[in-house]
Design a protein around this motif. Structure first.
Motif, PDB file in Angstrom:
ATOM      1  N   SER A   1       0.806  -1.209  -0.065  1.00  0.00           N
ATOM      2  CA  SER A   1       0.018  -0.044   0.010  1.00  0.00           C
ATOM      3  C   SER A   1       0.701   1.386  -0.101  1.00  0.00           C
ATOM      4  O   SER A   1       0.514   2.322  -0.562  1.00  0.00           O
ATOM      5  N   LEU A   2       2.002   1.115   0.442  1.00  0.00           N
ATOM      6  CA  LEU A   2       3.122   2.102   0.658  1.00  0.00           C
ATOM      7  C   LEU A   2       3.817   2.399  -0.572  1.00  0.00           C
ATOM      8  O   LEU A   2       4.268   3.553  -1.022  1.00  0.00           O
ATOM      9  N   ALA A   3       4.098   1.413  -1.348  1.00  0.00           N
ATOM     10  CA  ALA A   3       4.952   1.457  -2.417  1.00  0.00           C
ATOM     11  C   ALA A   3       4.226   1.683  -3.672  1.00  0.00           C
ATOM     12  O   ALA A   3       4.627   2.059  -4.908  1.00  0.00           O
ATOM     13  N   SER A   4       2.864   1.199  -3.853  1.00  0.00           N
ATOM     14  CA  SER A   4       2.087   1.316  -5.034  1.00  0.00           C
ATOM     15  C   SER A   4       2.008   2.516  -5.504  1.00  0.00           C
ATOM     16  O   SER A   4       1.375   3.500  -4.887  1.00  0.00           O
ATOM     17  N   SER A   5       2.027   2.618  -6.907  1.00  0.00           N
ATOM     18  CA  SER A   5       1.873   4.241  -7.610  1.00  0.00           C
ATOM     19  C   SER A   5       0.349   4.354  -7.952  1.00  0.00           C
ATOM     20  O   SER A   5      -0.216   5.355  -8.726  1.00  0.00           O
ATOM     21  N   HIS A   6      -0.635   3.189  -7.734  1.00  0.00           N
ATOM     22  CA  HIS A   6      -1.877   3.126  -8.182  1.00  0.00           C
ATOM     23  C   HIS A   6      -3.031   3.398  -6.842  1.00  0.00           C
ATOM     24  O   HIS A   6      -2.773   2.640  -5.874  1.00  0.00           O
ATOM     25  N   PRO A   7      -3.613   4.617  -6.986  1.00  0.00           N
ATOM     26  CA  PRO A   7      -4.450   4.705  -5.633  1.00  0.00           C
ATOM     27  C   PRO A   7      -5.346   3.933  -5.069  1.00  0.00           C
ATOM     28  O   PRO A   7      -5.621   3.516  -3.910  1.00  0.00           O
ATOM     29  N   GLN A   8      -6.024   3.162  -6.205  1.00  0.00           N
ATOM     30  CA  GLN A   8      -6.916   2.074  -5.840  1.00  0.00           C
ATOM     31  C   GLN A   8      -6.464   0.862  -5.096  1.00  0.00           C
ATOM     32  O   GLN A   8      -6.857   0.367  -4.187  1.00  0.00           O
ATOM     33  N   GLU A   9      -5.222   0.537  -5.696  1.00  0.00           N
ATOM     34  CA  GLU A   9      -4.497  -0.742  -5.185  1.00  0.00           C
ATOM     35  C   GLU A   9      -4.189  -0.296  -3.901  1.00  0.00           C
ATOM     36  O   GLU A   9      -4.150  -1.066  -2.963  1.00  0.00           O
ATOM     37  N   ALA A  10      -3.409   0.801  -3.761  1.00  0.00           N
ATOM     38  CA  ALA A  10      -2.922   1.385  -2.403  1.00  0.00           C
ATOM     39  C   ALA A  10      -4.108   1.169  -1.514  1.00  0.00           C
ATOM     40  O   ALA A  10      -3.842   0.768  -0.289  1.00  0.00           O
ATOM     41  N   ARG A  11      -5.129   1.693  -1.670  1.00  0.00           N
ATOM     42  CA  ARG A  11      -6.386   1.637  -0.659  1.00  0.00           C
ATOM     43  C   ARG A  11      -6.805   0.211  -0.415  1.00  0.00           C
ATOM     44  O   ARG A  11      -7.012  -0.063   0.645  1.00  0.00           O
ATOM     45  N   ASP A  12      -6.887  -0.608  -1.410  1.00  0.00           N
ATOM     46  CA  ASP A  12      -7.204  -1.809  -1.456  1.00  0.00           C
ATOM     47  C   ASP A  12      -6.156  -2.830  -0.437  1.00  0.00           C
ATOM     48  O   ASP A  12      -6.614  -3.407   0.485  1.00  0.00           O
ATOM     49  N   CYS A  13      -5.070  -2.451  -0.636  1.00  0.00           N
ATOM     50  CA  CYS A  13      -4.018  -3.196   0.103  1.00  0.00           C
ATOM     51  C   CYS A  13      -4.145  -2.651   1.519  1.00  0.00           C
ATOM     52  O   CYS A  13      -3.870  -3.509   2.384  1.00  0.00           O
ATOM     53  N   ARG A  14      -4.316  -1.340   1.846  1.00  0.00           N
ATOM     54  CA  ARG A  14      -4.286  -0.848   3.181  1.00  0.00           C
ATOM     55  C   ARG A  14      -5.465  -1.530   4.059  1.00  0.00           C
ATOM     56  O   ARG A  14      -5.318  -1.938   5.272  1.00  0.00           O
ATOM     57  N   ASP A  15      -6.629  -1.725   3.243  1.00  0.00           N
ATOM     58  CA  ASP A  15      -7.724  -2.345   3.839  1.00  0.00           C
ATOM     59  C   ASP A  15      -7.342  -3.932   4.100  1.00  0.00           C
ATOM     60  O   ASP A  15      -7.921  -4.107   5.179  1.00  0.00           O
ATOM     61  N   ARG A  16      -6.842  -4.360   3.403  1.00  0.00           N
ATOM     62  CA  ARG A  16      -6.422  -5.852   3.451  1.00  0.00           C
ATOM     63  C   ARG A  16      -5.675  -6.045   4.603  1.00  0.00           C
ATOM     64  O   ARG A  16      -5.926  -6.912   5.426  1.00  0.00           O
ATOM     65  N   ALA A  17      -4.538  -5.126   4.679  1.00  0.00           N
ATOM     66  CA  ALA A  17      -3.673  -5.341   6.002  1.00  0.00           C
ATOM     67  C   ALA A  17      -4.535  -5.153   7.088  1.00  0.00           C
ATOM     68  O   ALA A  17      -4.157  -5.838   8.217  1.00  0.00           O
ATOM     69  N   ALA A  18      -5.150  -4.056   7.313  1.00  0.00           N
ATOM     70  CA  ALA A  18      -6.408  -3.993   8.354  1.00  0.00           C
ATOM     71  C   ALA A  18      -7.030  -4.896   8.853  1.00  0.00           C
ATOM     72  O   ALA A  18      -7.542  -5.405   9.933  1.00  0.00           O
ATOM     73  N   ASP A  19      -7.777  -5.630   7.581  1.00  0.00           N
ATOM     74  CA  ASP A  19      -8.519  -6.882   7.958  1.00  0.00           C
ATOM     75  C   ASP A  19      -7.741  -8.084   8.554  1.00  0.00           C
ATOM     76  O   ASP A  19      -8.365  -8.925   9.218  1.00  0.00           O
ATOM     77  N   LEU A  20      -6.622  -8.200   8.105  1.00  0.00           N
ATOM     78  CA  LEU A  20      -5.810  -9.342   8.773  1.00  0.00           C
ATOM     79  C   LEU A  20      -4.984  -9.028   9.960  1.00  0.00           C
ATOM     80  O   LEU A  20      -5.119 -10.005  10.776  1.00  0.00           O
ATOM     81  N   CYS A  21      -5.193  -7.677  10.292  1.00  0.00           N
ATOM     82  CA  CYS A  21      -4.557  -7.471  11.594  1.00  0.00           C
ATOM     83  C   CYS A  21      -4.889  -6.076  12.013  1.00  0.00           C
ATOM     84  O   CYS A  21      -4.675  -4.992  11.439  1.00  0.00           O
ATOM     85  N   PRO A  22      -5.733  -5.982  12.973  1.00  0.00           N
ATOM     86  CA  PRO A  22      -6.206  -4.637  13.600  1.00  0.00           C
ATOM     87  C   PRO A  22      -5.244  -3.570  14.073  1.00  0.00           C
ATOM     88  O   PRO A  22      -5.436  -2.226  13.695  1.00  0.00           O
ATOM     89  N   ALA A  23      -3.934  -4.047  14.018  1.00  0.00           N
ATOM     90  CA  ALA A  23      -2.818  -2.911  14.368  1.00  0.00           C
ATOM     91  C   ALA A  23      -2.614  -2.184  13.151  1.00  0.00           C
ATOM     92  O   ALA A  23      -1.939  -1.098  13.129  1.00  0.00           O
ATOM     93  N   TYR A  24      -2.881  -2.493  11.945  1.00  0.00           N
ATOM     94  CA  TYR A  24      -2.781  -1.848  10.910  1.00  0.00           C
ATOM     95  C   TYR A  24      -3.972  -0.756  10.387  1.00  0.00           C
ATOM     96  O   TYR A  24      -3.763  -0.223   9.414  1.00  0.00           O
ATOM     97  N   LYS A  25      -4.871  -0.997  11.183  1.00  0.00           N
ATOM     98  CA  LYS A  25      -5.973   0.155  11.193  1.00  0.00           C
ATOM     99  C   LYS A  25      -5.480   1.715  11.319  1.00  0.00           C
ATOM    100  O   LYS A  25      -4.288   1.720  12.005  1.00  0.00           O
ATOM    101  N   VAL A  26      -6.174   2.545  10.726  1.00  0.00           N
ATOM    102  CA  VAL A  26      -5.795   3.984  10.742  1.00  0.00           C
ATOM    103  C   VAL A  26      -6.098   4.149  12.272  1.00  0.00           C
ATOM    104  O   VAL A  26      -7.028   4.005  12.911  1.00  0.00           O
ATOM    105  N   SER A  27      -5.012   4.883  13.052  1.00  0.00           N
ATOM    106  CA  SER A  27      -5.167   5.450  14.361  1.00  0.00           C
ATOM    107  C   SER A  27      -4.750   6.793  14.447  1.00  0.00           C
ATOM    108  O   SER A  27      -3.633   7.044  14.272  1.00  0.00           O
ATOM    109  N   VAL A  28      -5.661   7.656  14.681  1.00  0.00           N
ATOM    110  CA  VAL A  28      -5.277   9.226  14.914  1.00  0.00           C
ATOM    111  C   VAL A  28      -4.327   9.246  16.355  1.00  0.00           C
ATOM    112  O   VAL A  28      -3.156  10.007  16.258  1.00  0.00           O
ATOM    113  N   LEU A  29      -4.705   8.564  17.126  1.00  0.00           N
ATOM    114  CA  LEU A  29      -3.709   8.480  18.435  1.00  0.00           C
ATOM    115  C   LEU A  29      -2.290   8.281  18.011  1.00  0.00           C
ATOM    116  O   LEU A  29      -1.260   8.608  18.474  1.00  0.00           O
ATOM    117  N   ARG A  30      -2.186   6.774  17.109  1.00  0.00           N
ATOM    118  CA  ARG A  30      -0.988   6.458  16.866  1.00  0.00           C
ATOM    119  C   ARG A  30      -0.287   7.301  16.135  1.00  0.00           C
ATOM    120  O   ARG A  30       1.114   7.930  16.295  1.00  0.00           O
TER     121      ARG A  30
END
Length: 319
Positions: free
Chosen positions: A272-301
């Protein structure tokens, strides 16, 4: 040998509480010395505990949380560990950017800590192997780098404790050393620790989320999981490519790793960080968060990263 991976560093106190009670040497890899005095009332609550679960319940849920009945946090858990007879000596293995920044600054910070007597700081002496040794808050403390550690003679039952913020060089936030290199130094010491503890320190902001997998790499090394070690070593290479700005190469390598390890959230996050394709980046970010809650967006973190790692802050970022 038992290997325990935890999210935040203060959780080790409850883990150590469950070991047979005797003073030990702690080999402590960390970018910070989490040794600060706590009040008698806070210490008494820990002393009165009869189970590890009770000890864990006294840890602050976040280091910014008010004390409010809690007894310790990520910055001061080593003090009760000593006072409860778990740790007699700390060998603090500090990263180069901490040791080389300004040697006097480390002692100035120590001087300002509650309970530290100026006379204690005067007793620190340079060791023949290049390290520094003295006592702080009653704890025998040795400060060294990991090359000096290799020349030390340590008790065979020394505990090993690693915070992965040790691996992150500041201010550029790249990994200055690999888990394989550090593991090789530790392995050469021929220790037989009852417990190896590995802290991620991501939620508190001290370790960038993209390096969370370093803890998994270390655990795989200690447990002898060769296939996992190879995978995490490749993730380290991908992270280095991304830091160097070669995003297309990093993304291509990530896609290959995703095919081989589709259940690894760290791989999806790096893609998600390396992809130059915005949709792929979003999908990968969501997939990481689905697999592990630690990868969810966190304003506090995200907010904690600025003071924890000295990141520049401007109004646009705040908004």
């Amino acid at each position: 040998m038992k290997v325990l991976t935890i999210e935040e560093h203060s959780s080790v106190l409850a883990a150590w509480w469950g070991l047979p009670r005797r003073p030990r040497t702690l080999v402590y890899f960390d970018a910070h010395l989490d040794l600060q005095q706590i009040s008698p009332a806070r210490l008494r609550r820990i002393v009165d505990c009869t189970t590890a679960q009770q000890v864990a319940a006294l840890s602050k849920p976040h280091h910014l949380h008010p004390d409010e009945g809690f007894s310790y946090s990520i910055e001061d858990f080593l003090y009760p560990a000593h006072r409860l007879g778990m740790i007699e000596r700390i060998v603090w293995v500090a990263p180069p950017h901490v040791l080389s920044a300004d040697p006097s600054a480390t002692f100035e910070r120590m001087q300002q800590m509650d309970g530290v007597e100026f006379e204690e700081l005067l007793n620190f002496q340079r060791r023949p192997d290049g390290g520094v040794q003295g006592r702080l808050l009653g704890v025998e403390l040795t400060i060294c780098d990991f090359n000096q550690l290799a020349r030390m003679s340590l008790p065979v039952d020394s505990l090993i404790d690693i915070d992965i913020d040790f691996f992150i060089a500041l201010p550029d936030e790249s990994a200055w050393v690999s888990p394989c290199d550090v593991f090789g130094i530790i392995e050469a010491l021929c220790l037989s620790p009852e417990l190896v503890t590995i802290s991620r320190s991501v939620g508190s902001g001290f370790t960038p989320l993209c390096y969370r997998f370093l803890a998994d790499h270390l655990a795989a090394l200690f447990e002898g999981r060769a296939a996992d070690c190879s995978h995490f070593e490749r993730l380290g290479e991908i992270a280095a490519l991304r830091r160097a700005g070669t995003l297309e190469s990093a993304a291509s390598a990530c896609r290959s790793e995703v095919e081989r390890h589709p259940s690894c959230p760290a791989t999806w996050h790096l893609l998600s960080l390396a992809s130059s394709h915005p949709q792929e980046a979003r999908d990968c970010r969501d997939r990481a968060a689905d697999l592990c809650p630690a990868y969810k967006v966190s304003v506090l973190r995200d907010a904690c990263e600025f003071p924890a790692r000295g990141l520049p802050l401007n109004l646009a970022t705040v908004r």
